[in-house]
Design a protein around this motif. Sequence first.
Motif, short mmCIF file in Angstrom:
data_model
loop_
_atom_site.label_atom_id
_atom_site.label_comp_id
_atom_site.label_asym_id
_atom_site.label_seq_id
_atom_site.Cartn_x
_atom_site.Cartn_y
_atom_site.Cartn_z
N THR A 1 0.79 -1.23 0.00
CA THR A 1 0.00 0.00 0.00
C THR A 1 0.81 1.28 0.00
O THR A 1 0.26 2.36 -0.21
CB THR A 1 -0.92 0.03 1.24
N GLU A 2 2.11 1.20 0.23
CA GLU A 2 2.88 2.41 0.47
C GLU A 2 3.20 3.20 -0.80
O GLU A 2 2.99 4.39 -0.87
CB GLU A 2 4.19 2.07 1.21
N ASN A 3 3.76 2.53 -1.81
CA ASN A 3 4.18 3.26 -3.00
C ASN A 3 4.27 2.36 -4.22
O ASN A 3 4.17 1.14 -4.13
CB ASN A 3 5.53 3.97 -2.75
N VAL A 4 4.50 2.99 -5.38
CA VAL A 4 4.54 2.28 -6.65
C VAL A 4 5.80 1.43 -6.77
O VAL A 4 5.77 0.34 -7.35
CB VAL A 4 4.46 3.29 -7.81
N ARG A 5 6.90 1.90 -6.22
CA ARG A 5 8.15 1.15 -6.32
C ARG A 5 8.02 -0.24 -5.70
O ARG A 5 8.55 -1.22 -6.21
CB ARG A 5 9.29 1.92 -5.65
N ASP A 6 7.34 -0.31 -4.56
CA ASP A 6 7.14 -1.61 -3.92
C ASP A 6 6.32 -2.54 -4.80
O ASP A 6 6.60 -3.73 -4.91
CB ASP A 6 6.45 -1.44 -2.56
N LEU A 7 5.28 -1.98 -5.44
CA LEU A 7 4.45 -2.79 -6.34
C LEU A 7 5.28 -3.37 -7.48
O LEU A 7 5.22 -4.56 -7.78
CB LEU A 7 3.32 -1.94 -6.92
N GLU A 8 6.06 -2.52 -8.13
CA GLU A 8 6.87 -2.97 -9.26
C GLU A 8 7.94 -3.95 -8.80
O GLU A 8 8.27 -4.90 -9.51
CB GLU A 8 7.49 -1.77 -9.96
N GLY A 9 8.49 -3.71 -7.61
CA GLY A 9 9.51 -4.61 -7.08
C GLY A 9 8.97 -6.00 -6.83
O GLY A 9 9.67 -7.00 -7.07
N ILE A 10 7.73 -6.08 -6.34
CA ILE A 10 7.10 -7.39 -6.11
C ILE A 10 6.94 -8.15 -7.41
O ILE A 10 7.21 -9.36 -7.50
CB ILE A 10 5.74 -7.22 -5.41
N VAL A 11 6.51 -7.45 -8.47
CA VAL A 11 6.33 -8.11 -9.77
C VAL A 11 7.66 -8.63 -10.29
O VAL A 11 7.75 -9.76 -10.79
CB VAL A 11 5.70 -7.14 -10.79
N VAL A 12 8.71 -7.84 -10.17
CA VAL A 12 10.04 -8.28 -10.62
C VAL A 12 10.50 -9.50 -9.82
O VAL A 12 11.04 -10.46 -10.38
CB VAL A 12 11.07 -7.13 -10.47
N SER A 13 10.27 -9.48 -8.51
CA SER A 13 10.67 -10.61 -7.67
C SER A 13 9.88 -11.86 -8.02
O SER A 13 10.44 -12.97 -8.07
CB SER A 13 10.46 -10.26 -6.19
N LEU A 14 8.58 -11.72 -8.27
CA LEU A 14 7.76 -12.86 -8.68
C LEU A 14 8.28 -13.46 -9.98
O LEU A 14 8.36 -14.68 -10.13
CB LEU A 14 6.31 -12.43 -8.84
N MET A 15 8.61 -12.60 -10.93
CA MET A 15 9.12 -13.06 -12.21
C MET A 15 10.42 -13.84 -12.03
O MET A 15 10.61 -14.91 -12.61
CB MET A 15 9.35 -11.87 -13.15
#
Length: 469
Positions: A332-346
Amino acid sequence: MKSNCQHLWNNCLNVIRDNIPEPAFNTWFAPIVPLNYTDRVLTIQVPSQFFYEYLEDKYLDLIQQTLYREIGEGTILNYRILVETESNTAVELRGESKQYSPSPVDKGIKKKVSTKVPSPFDRVETSEFDSQINSKYTFSNFFEGESNRLARTAAEAVAMNPAKTAFNPLFIHGNSGVGKTHLCHAIGSSVLEQYPRKKVLYLSAHLFKVQYTDARRFNTINDFINFYQSIDILLIDDIQELSGLEKTQNTFFHIFNHLHQNNKQLVMTSDCAPMDMQGVEERLLTRFRWGLTSQLERPDKELRKTILQNKVLSDGLSIPENVIDYIAENVTENVRDLEGIVVSLMAHSIINNREIDMNLARRVMEQSIRFERKKVTVQKIQDTVSEYFNVKKELIQSPSRKREIVQARQVTMYFIKKHTELSLSQIGVQVGNRNHATVLHACNTVKNYIDVDKNFRFDLEEIERILTS
């Protein structure tokens, strides 16, 4: 070499100590670390940019006279400054000289600065001006929501008609990772596309202050000011980093006035609103408020889902909708965390050769971010499982051996064990007074079904999502 350097610097300190009060010596000279002495250049390490500026401003004559007396005429002082950046790089700058006239060779040495601190003046002489704009950040991939609508709309207006709207300056503030830098680059990219002859420059306030200090040291301050006064659209990120730097603020004040009075556009970002900035002169703060001040807030859940879906699409990934919803709910905090999660999942999916599912998403998120698990009670588990499988709670508690009832009972035991601290015996009491062996068997059965039955695994992921949402 190190011992010789230390010896020379100690001799200098003995002289300096005799010429200034003890508190001043302990504050400004005791923390200095001598590093090297080679070819008449003494390199010392100082803790910060401010420390460096203060020494050169207050003690330049004393330091230079002491160096000439103890080491030799023409000694050059080189500062190694610990710069507080993400990469923790160190910047080396030469001290100013008032008495010594260096040879052409020494002049070459004096002006040699670390390549990590680029000089803007070099770009003036190039045939093509370098705007430092990152073209991957555009308005088309800056997704709009309630949290950013005003800032985005204002930014687009500025890009369409720079310096011809009421939004000059445009001051955007918000927490880290909410899109301030993205908007700056989007403005720059749009202006360059529509007005290719305009001089657009993006830079951080940190780089501005390092370049300014460099210009002071090498007596090129007029070139520095002239360069920035020639810019048509100045986009300066993290302006709060000028806090406490009186001389740097004074120079920026004059640059700001010149640009504004000559109908040039200014865009600034900060982690706080002008009224909350500390250590910035009031005359600058009033100018920051001349145009529009707009806050970028944390993205709401719908915007977070939109960002995730577009990130997944652009990266060519396949992520189930329930996983996207789970990520958006908890990051919920910011966009960077969201994008980072997607990269980590990949990365985890490719390396481990497995599909992206709820279990993988949960494990990656637990490793990557801090988020509070919502408390899951026995009552909530029983209600959720009962509703999901359409089996009455009384039947789950009963001794019935019907397949659908047994399955709901085992799933209930599994989730109670997963989400609570109850022992196997205590779980058995909660689910129809079963013994601990029955509970253990139920949990193992559920785990086995997860590995072999895709539909069953999907059911459990859905129940998990409901429990934690």
